[in-house]
Motif scaffolding. Structure first.
Motif, short mmCIF file in Angstrom:
data_model
loop_
_atom_site.label_atom_id
_atom_site.label_comp_id
_atom_site.label_asym_id
_atom_site.label_seq_id
_atom_site.Cartn_x
_atom_site.Cartn_y
_atom_site.Cartn_z
N ASP A 9 47.24 -33.06 19.99
CA ASP A 9 45.97 -33.52 20.57
C ASP A 9 46.21 -34.50 21.71
O ASP A 9 45.57 -34.40 22.76
CB ASP A 9 45.09 -34.18 19.50
CG ASP A 9 44.49 -33.19 18.51
OD1 ASP A 9 44.59 -31.96 18.76
OD2 ASP A 9 43.94 -33.64 17.48
N HIS A 10 47.12 -35.43 21.50
CA HIS A 10 47.38 -36.43 22.53
C HIS A 10 48.13 -35.82 23.72
O HIS A 10 47.69 -35.93 24.87
CB HIS A 10 48.18 -37.60 21.96
CG HIS A 10 48.51 -38.64 22.98
ND1 HIS A 10 49.79 -39.00 23.28
CD2 HIS A 10 47.71 -39.37 23.80
CE1 HIS A 10 49.78 -39.91 24.23
NE2 HIS A 10 48.53 -40.15 24.56
N ALA A 11 49.25 -35.16 23.46
CA ALA A 11 50.11 -34.66 24.54
C ALA A 11 49.42 -33.58 25.37
O ALA A 11 49.45 -33.63 26.60
CB ALA A 11 51.41 -34.12 23.96
N ASP A 15 45.98 -34.79 31.17
CA ASP A 15 46.02 -34.03 32.42
C ASP A 15 47.29 -34.45 33.16
O ASP A 15 47.41 -35.61 33.57
CB ASP A 15 44.78 -34.32 33.25
CG ASP A 15 44.71 -33.49 34.52
OD1 ASP A 15 45.72 -32.86 34.90
OD2 ASP A 15 43.63 -33.46 35.13
N ASP A 16 48.24 -33.52 33.31
CA ASP A 16 49.51 -33.88 33.94
C ASP A 16 49.41 -34.08 35.45
O ASP A 16 50.41 -34.34 36.12
CB ASP A 16 50.61 -32.87 33.60
CG ASP A 16 50.32 -31.48 34.09
OD1 ASP A 16 49.27 -31.25 34.70
OD2 ASP A 16 51.17 -30.60 33.85
N ARG A 17 48.20 -34.00 35.98
CA ARG A 17 47.99 -34.29 37.40
C ARG A 17 47.59 -35.74 37.62
O ARG A 17 47.55 -36.21 38.74
CB ARG A 17 46.93 -33.35 37.98
CG ARG A 17 47.39 -31.88 37.98
CD ARG A 17 46.26 -30.98 38.33
NE ARG A 17 45.26 -31.06 37.24
CZ ARG A 17 44.20 -30.30 37.13
NH1 ARG A 17 43.94 -29.40 38.03
NH2 ARG A 17 43.36 -30.44 36.12
N PRO A 19 48.16 -39.94 37.00
CA PRO A 19 49.33 -40.81 36.84
C PRO A 19 49.71 -41.02 35.37
O PRO A 19 50.88 -41.02 35.03
CB PRO A 19 48.89 -42.13 37.49
CG PRO A 19 47.83 -41.73 38.47
CD PRO A 19 47.13 -40.54 37.86
N GLU A 20 48.70 -41.17 34.51
CA GLU A 20 48.98 -41.37 33.08
C GLU A 20 49.67 -40.14 32.49
O GLU A 20 50.66 -40.26 31.76
CB GLU A 20 47.67 -41.64 32.32
CG GLU A 20 47.89 -41.82 30.83
CD GLU A 20 46.59 -41.84 30.03
OE1 GLU A 20 46.68 -42.09 28.82
OE2 GLU A 20 45.51 -41.59 30.60
N GLY A 21 49.17 -38.96 32.81
CA GLY A 21 49.76 -37.73 32.30
C GLY A 21 51.15 -37.49 32.83
O GLY A 21 52.07 -37.11 32.09
N LYS A 22 51.34 -37.70 34.13
CA LYS A 22 52.67 -37.53 34.73
C LYS A 22 53.68 -38.48 34.09
O LYS A 22 54.79 -38.08 33.76
CB LYS A 22 52.62 -37.79 36.24
CG LYS A 22 52.03 -36.67 37.03
CD LYS A 22 52.03 -37.02 38.51
CE LYS A 22 51.33 -35.92 39.30
NZ LYS A 22 51.24 -36.24 40.73
#
Length: 168
Positions: A9-11, A15-17, A19-22
Motif C-alpha cells: 500500500d505504501h510503496a 507516485d515515483d514522479r 520528489p517523495e516517491g523518487k
C-alpha cells in the motif's frame, strides 16, 4: 493488517514522479542492491532469521525488509509465507541462483543482474543464455495470417474462405 499489505500500500501508492516517491524508490533500490551484494558473496550460506533480525542484520527498517522479501520470494527454493508475515516470523533467504538472475532480468533490474558478484556464480555464457531465455519467454509470436484465398490449414484442399474461414 499484514506487513506485506502495509508495504505494498505504501510503496505502490507513491507516485515515483514526485520528489517523495523518487527518494523512496532510490533509497529502496540502494538498500536492495546492498543486500544482494552480501547474499551473492556466499550463495551457499543459508540466511535465516525473523523479519526484524534480518532488517537489523542488513541495516534497514522493517518496511524495507518486507519489500525485499516480497521481491526475492519467487527466487527462493522454499517460499516464505509472506502473505501472513509478521515482524517475528522466521524466514529463509535460500535462493536458486539461476532463477534469481532470471527474475532480476525479468524485472529489468540492471543494477542487480550486472553486479560483479555474478561473475563468480555464473559464467558469462550462462548469463547470456538465461538473459535471452527470460527475455524471449515474454515474447508473443503470432502465427502467420491465413489469407482468404489460401488453402485451408485443415487439409481439406478447399480455399480457407470456403472452409474453416466461412464461419468467421
Amino acid at each position: 493488517m499484514s506487513l506485506l499489505k502495509d508495504w505494498r500500500d505504501h510503496a505502490y501508492g507513491l507516485d515515483d514522479r514526485t520528489p517523495e516517491g523518487k527518494n523512496f524508490w532510490l533509497n529502496y533500490f540502494q538498500t536492495e542492491k546492498g543486500i544482494y551484494e552480501q547474499l551473492l558473496e556466499d550463495p551457499k550460506k543459508i540466511v535465516k532469521g525473523t523479519v526484524t533480525e534480518l532488517a537489523e542484520k542488513y541495516g534497514t527498517n522493517l518496511e524495507t525488509m518486507v519489500g525485499f522479501l516480497d521481491g526475492i520470494e519467487e527466487s527462493l527454493i522454499v517460499p516464505n509465507n509472506i502473505e501472513e508475515m509478521e515482524a517475528d516470523t522466521e524466514v529463509s533467504l535460500a535462493f536458486d541462483v539461476e532463477r534469481l538472475y532470471m527474475n532480476m532480468v525479468g524485472c529489468n533490474a540492471e543494477w542487480l543482474y550486472t553486479l560483479p558478484q555474478w561473475d563468480k556464480l555464473l559464467t558469462e555464457e550462462r548469463r547470456k543464455e538465461l538473459y535471452k531465455q527470460e527475455k524471449s519467454s515474454h515474447t508473443i509470436v503470432k502465427p502467420p495470417k491465413i489469407g482468404r484465398n489460401d488453402p485451408c490449414p485443415c487439409g481439406s484442399g478447399k480455399k480457407y474462405k470456403k472452409c474453416c474461414g466461412a464461419n468467421l
